[in-house]
Enzyme design. Structure first.
Site, PDB file in Angstrom:
ATOM      1  N   TYR A 102       0.872  -1.090   0.045  1.00 43.07           N
ATOM      2  CA  TYR A 102      -0.078   0.095   0.125  1.00 43.07           C
ATOM      3  C   TYR A 102       0.970   1.141   0.003  1.00 43.07           C
ATOM      4  O   TYR A 102       0.821   2.051   0.864  1.00 43.07           O
ATOM      5  CB  TYR A 102      -0.784  -0.071   1.277  1.00 43.07           C
ATOM      6  CG  TYR A 102      -2.005   0.696   1.493  1.00 43.07           C
ATOM      7  CD1 TYR A 102      -2.963   1.014   0.462  1.00 43.07           C
ATOM      8  CD2 TYR A 102      -2.162   1.549   2.628  1.00 43.07           C
ATOM      9  CE1 TYR A 102      -4.137   1.648   0.679  1.00 43.07           C
ATOM     10  CE2 TYR A 102      -3.385   2.032   2.929  1.00 43.07           C
ATOM     11  CZ  TYR A 102      -4.278   2.354   1.843  1.00 43.07           C
ATOM     12  OH  TYR A 102      -5.471   2.907   2.097  1.00 43.07           O
TER      13      TYR A 102
ATOM     14  N   HIS B 118      -2.324   7.359  -2.941  1.00 39.53           N
ATOM     15  CA  HIS B 118      -3.400   6.387  -3.031  1.00 39.53           C
ATOM     16  C   HIS B 118      -3.769   6.245  -1.634  1.00 39.53           C
ATOM     17  O   HIS B 118      -5.048   6.384  -1.523  1.00 39.53           O
ATOM     18  CB  HIS B 118      -3.048   5.175  -3.863  1.00 39.53           C
ATOM     19  CG  HIS B 118      -3.943   4.226  -3.558  1.00 39.53           C
ATOM     20  ND1 HIS B 118      -4.951   4.083  -4.251  1.00 39.53           N
ATOM     21  CD2 HIS B 118      -3.803   3.087  -2.867  1.00 39.53           C
ATOM     22  CE1 HIS B 118      -5.713   2.901  -4.049  1.00 39.53           C
ATOM     23  NE2 HIS B 118      -5.022   2.180  -2.948  1.00 39.53           N
TER      24      HIS B 118
ATOM     25  N   ARG C 236     -12.690   6.505   4.901  1.00 42.93           N
ATOM     26  CA  ARG C 236     -12.865   7.264   6.336  1.00 42.93           C
ATOM     27  C   ARG C 236     -12.786   8.652   6.325  1.00 42.93           C
ATOM     28  O   ARG C 236     -11.927   9.401   6.910  1.00 42.93           O
ATOM     29  CB  ARG C 236     -11.642   6.733   7.227  1.00 42.93           C
ATOM     30  CG  ARG C 236     -11.509   5.034   7.272  1.00 42.93           C
ATOM     31  CD  ARG C 236     -10.214   4.719   8.053  1.00 42.93           C
ATOM     32  NE  ARG C 236      -8.984   5.050   7.428  1.00 42.93           N
ATOM     33  CZ  ARG C 236      -8.386   4.395   6.623  1.00 42.93           C
ATOM     34  NH1 ARG C 236      -8.924   3.302   6.083  1.00 42.93           N
ATOM     35  NH2 ARG C 236      -7.398   4.910   6.055  1.00 42.93           N
TER      36      ARG C 236
ATOM     37  N   ASP D 113      -4.890  -5.462  -9.641  1.00 45.51           N
ATOM     38  CA  ASP D 113      -5.577  -6.248  -8.612  1.00 45.51           C
ATOM     39  C   ASP D 113      -7.007  -5.855  -8.367  1.00 45.51           C
ATOM     40  O   ASP D 113      -7.237  -4.895  -7.883  1.00 45.51           O
ATOM     41  CB  ASP D 113      -4.868  -5.671  -7.291  1.00 45.51           C
ATOM     42  CG  ASP D 113      -5.315  -6.394  -5.921  1.00 45.51           C
ATOM     43  OD1 ASP D 113      -5.561  -7.603  -6.133  1.00 45.51           O
ATOM     44  OD2 ASP D 113      -5.018  -5.814  -4.932  1.00 45.51           O
TER      45      ASP D 113
ATOM     46  N   GLN E 165     -15.353  -4.707  -0.039  1.00 43.92           N
ATOM     47  CA  GLN E 165     -14.389  -4.244   0.652  1.00 43.92           C
ATOM     48  C   GLN E 165     -14.949  -3.534   1.829  1.00 43.92           C
ATOM     49  O   GLN E 165     -14.292  -3.508   3.094  1.00 43.92           O
ATOM     50  CB  GLN E 165     -13.270  -3.669  -0.238  1.00 43.92           C
ATOM     51  CG  GLN E 165     -12.082  -3.288   0.562  1.00 43.92           C
ATOM     52  CD  GLN E 165     -11.038  -2.574  -0.593  1.00 43.92           C
ATOM     53  OE1 GLN E 165     -11.503  -2.517  -1.395  1.00 43.92           O
ATOM     54  NE2 GLN E 165      -9.943  -1.998   0.156  1.00 43.92           N
TER      55      GLN E 165
ATOM     56  N   TYR F 170     -14.006  -4.922   5.498  1.00 48.04           N
ATOM     57  CA  TYR F 170     -12.430  -4.973   5.991  1.00 48.04           C
ATOM     58  C   TYR F 170     -12.142  -4.618   7.605  1.00 48.04           C
ATOM     59  O   TYR F 170     -10.793  -4.593   7.752  1.00 48.04           O
ATOM     60  CB  TYR F 170     -11.871  -3.960   4.908  1.00 48.04           C
ATOM     61  CG  TYR F 170     -11.965  -2.650   5.304  1.00 48.04           C
ATOM     62  CD1 TYR F 170     -12.839  -1.720   5.226  1.00 48.04           C
ATOM     63  CD2 TYR F 170     -10.664  -2.124   5.693  1.00 48.04           C
ATOM     64  CE1 TYR F 170     -13.101  -0.119   5.597  1.00 48.04           C
ATOM     65  CE2 TYR F 170     -10.662  -0.649   6.149  1.00 48.04           C
ATOM     66  CZ  TYR F 170     -11.701   0.151   6.192  1.00 48.04           C
ATOM     67  OH  TYR F 170     -11.888   1.543   6.483  1.00 48.04           O
TER      68      TYR F 170
ATOM     69  N   LYS G 207     -11.104  -8.415  -2.864  1.00 42.03           N
ATOM     70  CA  LYS G 207      -9.882  -8.612  -3.629  1.00 42.03           C
ATOM     71  C   LYS G 207      -9.731 -10.108  -4.143  1.00 42.03           C
ATOM     72  O   LYS G 207      -8.887 -10.138  -5.145  1.00 42.03           O
ATOM     73  CB  LYS G 207      -8.865  -8.296  -2.586  1.00 42.03           C
ATOM     74  CG  LYS G 207      -8.849  -6.998  -1.976  1.00 42.03           C
ATOM     75  CD  LYS G 207      -8.284  -5.963  -3.045  1.00 42.03           C
ATOM     76  CE  LYS G 207      -8.145  -4.487  -2.322  1.00 42.03           C
ATOM     77  NZ  LYS G 207      -7.525  -3.662  -3.231  1.00 42.03           N
TER      78      LYS G 207
ATOM     79  N   THR H 278      -1.670   0.097  -5.111  1.00 42.79           N
ATOM     80  CA  THR H 278      -2.113   0.907  -6.292  1.00 42.79           C
ATOM     81  C   THR H 278      -1.184   2.117  -6.307  1.00 42.79           C
ATOM     82  O   THR H 278      -0.641   3.128  -5.367  1.00 42.79           O
ATOM     83  CB  THR H 278      -3.343   1.581  -6.157  1.00 42.79           C
ATOM     84  OG1 THR H 278      -4.307   0.405  -5.725  1.00 42.79           O
ATOM     85  CG2 THR H 278      -3.964   2.406  -7.246  1.00 42.79           C
TER      86      THR H 278
ATOM     87  N   GLU I  28     -10.682   6.208  -7.325  1.00 46.67           N
ATOM     88  CA  GLU I  28      -9.907   7.579  -7.112  1.00 46.67           C
ATOM     89  C   GLU I  28     -10.218   8.517  -8.395  1.00 46.67           C
ATOM     90  O   GLU I  28     -10.398   9.789  -8.454  1.00 46.67           O
ATOM     91  CB  GLU I  28      -8.301   7.337  -7.162  1.00 46.67           C
ATOM     92  CG  GLU I  28      -8.075   6.786  -5.832  1.00 46.67           C
ATOM     93  CD  GLU I  28      -6.633   6.260  -5.985  1.00 46.67           C
ATOM     94  OE1 GLU I  28      -6.271   5.285  -6.188  1.00 46.67           O
ATOM     95  OE2 GLU I  28      -5.498   7.203  -5.520  1.00 46.67           O
TER      96      GLU I  28
END
Lengths: 400, 400
Positions: free
Chosen positions: B118, B123, B132, B223, B230, B234, B243, B334, B348
């Site tokens: 990550y 990203h 969030r 991916d 998700q 998650y 995923k 990403t 995004e």
């Protein structure tokens, strides 16, 4: 019932017949079945009997056997029962009985993907209280789906493998910045692991009713956990290094067919689950674990109280079309019961380290170097027969 | 520079020489190297030259070659360079050149464990804002460690594999309860994947300086992600079904040795990282991706801005003693740049679906059935030479 002499209270009675991979001296590893305190050398018996497909028992893992699918599993069980029940087989089998004390047990199968669920309501509630003291212990999704995540398949190890204390980053809430060093909150997780034999097709979910077509059997799992590493790393993408250093499994795979005698109905699920997780015949298993720290019994987690059925775990895992492969291992998540002496991890047993337990006269919380943890398990059939799962053990070595 | 005719601007120039697994008709799959628009049939060339270890090129995956380790990788590169640069080799090689249009490319290697990082600050910040909205976008641990998690190795698929739209549970914040159905927020993630060749020992971390002893090369990764699945699943154990339905990889593995010409220094890391993540020679790669939706370019993410170096990802992954195996794949996460047209996912690019983009004259947010996504990538050497990574493609089929 069998012509083979079996010690009283043996976990491996004549209807259990779990499979594993054993080695004698420097001979090739191969498939054996446990009975009493002996191993039947199936590679030699099957070969001598010119059994169709005998070569799967000469492999160094169970994967070739597992890949054969439910008809072969069922026929093999029939063959094994007949070998040990029919005294006419004595002459053929007896030369290939080896004392368990004379063999080394190896990894029973090569793990493809490893998934770890979180299916005990008591454990999830306990961990929620400990990791997130300021919010509701059980998250909103927990009763709607069996929460799970992928673990590291390459570090699933055989029972008896030493566990090197992991190092990594940890940061207590009061610290300004993280520090590097050996984990100070090394723990266990007592789990039941389900072993996939028959693969499924990519794009095609496995329904709750097809569970037995894909899952061959079970092992005992100790999902070693570094709580300090886990606490600092796990938001937002979940546990990673806190878990990935090692997961130990027991050497004998007990078939679902043998375990069926210990099946019990799944407890009530409220709110009701979505239709893809629903089924009329969902079961659990009446299995009791025993956790020993340096020889002293510290906990006896009961599997039958688990909230999610393994058939639901598999249906959920594949509902998005994810395929399963021979050798996939999915574990239940930590098994914890209501009573304090039924908790399946030291973070729960010692309530985050604040309530030490007494082991061999010492106050103990998390694992110390040199500690040895052994988890045994047995299922209890409706008629009282014990179906042993054997045990998984590991000793903590100092960080390097 | 080479006796082989190479089209202008080919991604596969005479210094690239990526390896892959190809099949011609119903012949056995085997190892080839790409050059221009042709494939060198390495199985046949190596066998004819009685090359030591030639049999690794006759395998249906690169795993046997990868397991040989860095000396073999280096020697093989020397051999390949000599084949294409030395016109004396023409008679030996030319009969074994096959047009790429005449072959089918397969999975280049069998994936052992799959880890997804990550590592793009942009990203992670974007996703934090979208998932969030009420808290700080970048979590406290993000600049201290390369956040990552395990993905599903068994559903990593070859470029060109159709992607069945996943179904599962999703729950919008306004809904009372989750519902089951096809994902309505199906997305991509543009990533770079690192392929491990040489295994490491359980209990022994791989230092940042040993990265090149273990990692052979790179592939382009898509991916695929179901954002609605998700978002609901998650917390707290990370992404799972959102995923695990499919991850596509490009067919040609470009070696780190070829990519070295495009290495650039890693950007400044503040706060400073812990010593196990620090190094004097940490690098990134000057790689640009191009994302095409149904043939139209929609984004060009730049790899060189990634916050974490791949050597740091591997050092972190193994700092707890976790071993790596031949065939392990770890992906960068990403890749998103600062500009809007450099974002590596549709969540995004369309800012959570609220700012549609125009593709072929239509307003678009997430993926529709029938959509085809192709991601290409090329590295740019300091002297301007292009080192192509090829492309990964997939088309969305309706949910079943």
């Amino acid at each position: 019932m069998t012509w083979i002499e079996i010690p009283a209270n043996s976990p491996f009675g004549p209807e259990n017949l779990p499979l594993g991979i054993f080695r004698v001296g420097d001979e090739e590893p191969r498939v054996g079945a446990a009975i009493g305190d002996q191993v039947i050398d199936l590679a030699l018996v099957a070969s001598a009997q010119m059994l169709d497909g005998a070569q799967v028992f000469a492999e160094p893992t169970l994967n070739a056997f597992l890949a054969r699918g439910p008809r072969t599993w069922h026929a093999t069980r029939g063959w094994l029962l007949q070998l040990v029940w029919n005294s006419n087989e004595r002459d053929a089998v007896e030369p290939h009985l080896i004392p368990q004390s004379a063999v080394t047990m190896l990894m029973p199968f090569e793990v493809a993907d490893y998934v770890d669920f979180y299916a005990s309501e008591r454990h999830a509630t306990n961990l929620g209280r400990l990791f997130r003291p300021d919010s509701a212990p059980l998250l909103p999704n927990w009763k709607h789906l069996p929460v799970g995540y992928h673990g590291r398949a390459g570090t699933v190890v055989a029972s008896g493998t030493d566990i090197v204390r992991p190092s990594g980053q940890r940061k207590a809430p009061a610290d300004d910045a993280p520090t590097y060093g050996p984990s100070q909150r090394l723990d266990i997780e007592v789990e039941l692991g389900f072993v996939v034999g028959s693969p499924s097709k990519l794009g095609k979910p496995v329904s709750v009713d097809d569970f037995r077509d894909h899952v061959y059997g079970v092992v005992v799992v100790n999902d070693w956990s570094a709580r300090d590493l886990q606490a600092w790393e796990y938001v937002p993408l979940g546990p990673f290094l806190g878990k990935s250093f090692a997961t130990s499994i027991s050497p004998w795979v007990v078939s679902l067919e043998a375990l069926e005698a210990a099946a019990v109905p799944l407890g009530k699920q409220e709110p009701p689950v979505l239709p893809y997780l629903a089924g009329d015949r969902l079961t659990n298993y009446d299995i009791t674990f025993e956790v020993y720290l340096n020889g002293q019994l510290v906990s006896s987690p009961p599997y039958k109280e688990m909230y999610w059925s393994p058939a639901q775990m598999l249906a959920h895992l594949s509902v998005n079309g994810a395929s399963v492969r021979t050798g996939d291992l999915f574990a239940s998540g930590t098994v914890s019961g209501v009573r304090k002496d039924q908790r399946g991890s030291f973070i729960e047993l010692s309530w985050g380290g604040r309530e030490p337990l007494t082991v061999n006269g010492e106050e103990r919380t998390f694992l110390q170097d040199g500690d040895e943890v052994t988890i045994t398990a047995h299922a209890t059939a409706a008629d009282g027969t014990l179906i042993g799962l054997g045990s998984v053990t590991g000793r903590i070595l100092p960080a390097i």
